[in-house]
Design a protein around this motif. Structure first.
Motif, PDB file in Angstrom:
ATOM      1  N   ASP A 122     -22.577   0.258  -6.533  1.00 62.29           N
ATOM      2  CA  ASP A 122     -21.888  -0.735  -5.692  1.00 62.29           C
ATOM      3  C   ASP A 122     -20.469  -0.979  -6.183  1.00 62.29           C
ATOM      4  O   ASP A 122     -19.527  -1.055  -5.384  1.00 62.29           O
ATOM      5  N   LEU A 123     -20.313  -1.103  -7.502  1.00 62.09           N
ATOM      6  CA  LEU A 123     -18.974  -1.314  -8.064  1.00 62.09           C
ATOM      7  C   LEU A 123     -18.068  -0.116  -7.810  1.00 62.09           C
ATOM      8  O   LEU A 123     -16.884  -0.268  -7.508  1.00 62.09           O
ATOM      9  N   SER A 124     -18.629   1.070  -7.921  1.00 64.51           N
ATOM     10  CA  SER A 124     -17.845   2.284  -7.678  1.00 64.51           C
ATOM     11  C   SER A 124     -17.376   2.332  -6.223  1.00 64.51           C
ATOM     12  O   SER A 124     -16.213   2.664  -5.945  1.00 64.51           O
ATOM     13  N   LYS A 125     -18.254   1.996  -5.290  1.00 59.16           N
ATOM     14  CA  LYS A 125     -17.880   1.981  -3.866  1.00 59.16           C
ATOM     15  C   LYS A 125     -16.815   0.913  -3.626  1.00 59.16           C
ATOM     16  O   LYS A 125     -15.834   1.161  -2.922  1.00 59.16           O
ATOM     17  N   ASP A 126     -16.994  -0.259  -4.214  1.00 57.09           N
ATOM     18  CA  ASP A 126     -16.021  -1.338  -4.050  1.00 57.09           C
ATOM     19  C   ASP A 126     -14.661  -0.924  -4.608  1.00 57.09           C
ATOM     20  O   ASP A 126     -13.620  -1.161  -3.985  1.00 57.09           O
ATOM     21  N   PHE A 127     -14.678  -0.294  -5.777  1.00 59.19           N
ATOM     22  CA  PHE A 127     -13.434   0.185  -6.387  1.00 59.19           C
ATOM     23  C   PHE A 127     -12.755   1.212  -5.494  1.00 59.19           C
ATOM     24  O   PHE A 127     -11.539   1.194  -5.298  1.00 59.19           O
ATOM     25  N   SER A 128     -13.552   2.117  -4.928  1.00 57.94           N
ATOM     26  CA  SER A 128     -13.005   3.150  -4.052  1.00 57.94           C
ATOM     27  C   SER A 128     -12.396   2.518  -2.802  1.00 57.94           C
ATOM     28  O   SER A 128     -11.301   2.917  -2.372  1.00 57.94           O
ATOM     29  N   ASP A 129     -13.091   1.533  -2.235  1.00 61.31           N
ATOM     30  CA  ASP A 129     -12.559   0.852  -1.044  1.00 61.31           C
ATOM     31  C   ASP A 129     -11.241   0.145  -1.358  1.00 61.31           C
ATOM     32  O   ASP A 129     -10.273   0.256  -0.605  1.00 61.31           O
ATOM     33  N   LYS A 130     -11.203  -0.567  -2.450  1.00 58.73           N
ATOM     34  CA  LYS A 130      -9.986  -1.297  -2.820  1.00 58.73           C
ATOM     35  C   LYS A 130      -8.856  -0.335  -3.177  1.00 58.73           C
ATOM     36  O   LYS A 130      -7.693  -0.604  -2.879  1.00 58.73           O
ATOM     37  N   SER A 131      -9.204   0.776  -3.793  1.00 58.85           N
ATOM     38  CA  SER A 131      -8.195   1.772  -4.137  1.00 58.85           C
ATOM     39  C   SER A 131      -7.568   2.348  -2.872  1.00 58.85           C
ATOM     40  O   SER A 131      -6.341   2.540  -2.801  1.00 58.85           O
ATOM     41  N   SER A 132      -8.385   2.639  -1.865  1.00 62.28           N
ATOM     42  CA  SER A 132      -7.831   3.181  -0.615  1.00 62.28           C
ATOM     43  C   SER A 132      -6.955   2.141   0.075  1.00 62.28           C
ATOM     44  O   SER A 132      -5.936   2.487   0.684  1.00 62.28           O
ATOM     45  N   LYS A 133      -7.320   0.858  -0.027  1.00 62.68           N
ATOM     46  CA  LYS A 133      -6.476  -0.199   0.559  1.00 62.68           C
ATOM     47  C   LYS A 133      -5.144  -0.290  -0.188  1.00 62.68           C
ATOM     48  O   LYS A 133      -4.094  -0.487   0.429  1.00 62.68           O
ATOM     49  N   LEU A 134      -5.190  -0.146  -1.502  1.00 57.88           N
ATOM     50  CA  LEU A 134      -3.947  -0.160  -2.272  1.00 57.88           C
ATOM     51  C   LEU A 134      -3.079   1.052  -1.944  1.00 57.88           C
ATOM     52  O   LEU A 134      -1.850   0.944  -1.910  1.00 57.88           O
ATOM     53  N   ASP A 135      -3.709   2.189  -1.699  1.00 59.67           N
ATOM     54  CA  ASP A 135      -2.946   3.379  -1.300  1.00 59.67           C
ATOM     55  C   ASP A 135      -2.175   3.094  -0.020  1.00 59.67           C
ATOM     56  O   ASP A 135      -0.996   3.445   0.105  1.00 59.67           O
ATOM     57  N   THR A 136      -2.831   2.450   0.941  1.00 61.68           N
ATOM     58  CA  THR A 136      -2.169   2.093   2.195  1.00 61.68           C
ATOM     59  C   THR A 136      -0.994   1.167   1.925  1.00 61.68           C
ATOM     60  O   THR A 136       0.102   1.342   2.499  1.00 61.68           O
ATOM     61  N   LEU A 137      -1.169   0.199   1.035  1.00 62.00           N
ATOM     62  CA  LEU A 137      -0.089  -0.722   0.691  1.00 62.00           C
ATOM     63  C   LEU A 137       1.081   0.030   0.064  1.00 62.00           C
ATOM     64  O   LEU A 137       2.241  -0.186   0.446  1.00 62.00           O
ATOM     65  N   PHE A 138       0.781   0.926  -0.859  1.00 64.34           N
ATOM     66  CA  PHE A 138       1.855   1.669  -1.520  1.00 64.34           C
ATOM     67  C   PHE A 138       2.573   2.608  -0.554  1.00 64.34           C
ATOM     68  O   PHE A 138       3.794   2.766  -0.627  1.00 64.34           O
ATOM     69  N   PHE A 139       1.839   3.207   0.357  1.00 64.66           N
ATOM     70  CA  PHE A 139       2.489   4.047   1.366  1.00 64.66           C
ATOM     71  C   PHE A 139       3.415   3.192   2.239  1.00 64.66           C
ATOM     72  O   PHE A 139       4.525   3.601   2.595  1.00 64.66           O
ATOM     73  N   GLY A 140       2.949   1.997   2.575  1.00 69.78           N
ATOM     74  CA  GLY A 140       3.778   1.085   3.360  1.00 69.78           C
ATOM     75  C   GLY A 140       5.021   0.668   2.602  1.00 69.78           C
ATOM     76  O   GLY A 140       6.129   0.603   3.172  1.00 69.78           O
ATOM     77  N   LEU A 141       4.866   0.379   1.295  1.00 68.00           N
ATOM     78  CA  LEU A 141       6.037   0.012   0.487  1.00 68.00           C
ATOM     79  C   LEU A 141       7.011   1.178   0.364  1.00 68.00           C
ATOM     80  O   LEU A 141       8.234   0.979   0.375  1.00 68.00           O
ATOM     81  N   ASP A 142       6.466   2.384   0.256  1.00 65.62           N
ATOM     82  CA  ASP A 142       7.323   3.570   0.181  1.00 65.62           C
ATOM     83  C   ASP A 142       8.114   3.728   1.479  1.00 65.62           C
ATOM     84  O   ASP A 142       9.329   4.010   1.454  1.00 65.62           O
ATOM     85  N   ALA A 143       7.458   3.524   2.613  1.00 68.23           N
ATOM     86  CA  ALA A 143       8.155   3.606   3.902  1.00 68.23           C
ATOM     87  C   ALA A 143       9.198   2.493   4.008  1.00 68.23           C
ATOM     88  O   ALA A 143      10.308   2.712   4.496  1.00 68.23           O
ATOM     89  N   PHE A 144       8.859   1.288   3.521  1.00 70.51           N
ATOM     90  CA  PHE A 144       9.797   0.165   3.535  1.00 70.51           C
ATOM     91  C   PHE A 144      11.016   0.483   2.666  1.00 70.51           C
ATOM     92  O   PHE A 144      12.155   0.177   3.039  1.00 70.51           O
ATOM     93  N   LYS A 145      10.779   1.138   1.515  1.00 70.60           N
ATOM     94  CA  LYS A 145      11.881   1.547   0.639  1.00 70.60           C
ATOM     95  C   LYS A 145      12.802   2.512   1.356  1.00 70.60           C
ATOM     96  O   LYS A 145      14.038   2.399   1.284  1.00 70.60           O
ATOM     97  N   ASP A 146      12.209   3.459   2.091  1.00 69.51           N
ATOM     98  CA  ASP A 146      13.025   4.420   2.843  1.00 69.51           C
ATOM     99  C   ASP A 146      13.854   3.716   3.920  1.00 69.51           C
ATOM    100  O   ASP A 146      15.037   4.043   4.129  1.00 69.51           O
ATOM    101  N   ILE A 147      13.259   2.731   4.571  1.00 70.06           N
ATOM    102  CA  ILE A 147      13.985   1.982   5.605  1.00 70.06           C
ATOM    103  C   ILE A 147      15.132   1.209   4.980  1.00 70.06           C
ATOM    104  O   ILE A 147      16.264   1.201   5.504  1.00 70.06           O
ATOM    105  N   ILE A 148      14.890   0.555   3.848  1.00 70.82           N
ATOM    106  CA  ILE A 148      15.949  -0.201   3.156  1.00 70.82           C
ATOM    107  C   ILE A 148      17.060   0.752   2.720  1.00 70.82           C
ATOM    108  O   ILE A 148      18.256   0.448   2.859  1.00 70.82           O
ATOM    109  N   LYS A 149      16.675   1.926   2.222  1.00 70.20           N
ATOM    110  CA  LYS A 149      17.666   2.917   1.789  1.00 70.20           C
ATOM    111  C   LYS A 149      18.530   3.341   2.974  1.00 70.20           C
ATOM    112  O   LYS A 149      19.757   3.430   2.861  1.00 70.20           O
TER     113      LYS A 149
END
Length: 104
Positions: free
Chosen positions: A67-94
């Protein structure tokens, strides 16, 4: 009675006493062995109960770990989405900064 007859009777008496002694010790050994086997049986029953308890605890721990492994995997994928969004935001600011430089 002749001395040979007395010697034979004494030998027979010694043999009978020896056999009785041997039978008594065999009976005592069998009783002691039975007590020992009953004690070992009790130990094995206790060991089996403890093993069942340990097995159920290991199963619970494994389930919680999964259960913890699945939860970690789910949260990790959500963080990946956040980081991709921040990367896109960085490109827009640039791009915005470059556009502002070109305008000035």
């Amino acid at each position: 009675m002749s001395p040979i007859t007395i010697a034979l009777l004494l030998a027979a008496l010694i043999i009978v006493i020896s056999i009785v002694f041997l039978v008594i010790h065999i009976i005592k050994t069998v009783k002691d062995s039975k007590e020992t086997l009953n004690h070992v049986n009790g130990i094995m029953d206790n060991f089996e109960k403890q093993t069942e308890g340990i097995t159920s605890q290991i199963t619970l721990i494994t389930d919680k770990t999964n259960d913890l492994s699945k939860d970690f995997s789910d949260k990790s994928s959500k963080l990946d989405t956040l980081f991709f969004g921040l990367d896109a935001f960085k490109d827009i600011i640039k791009q915005l900064v470059q556009a502002m430089k070109l305008m000035s």
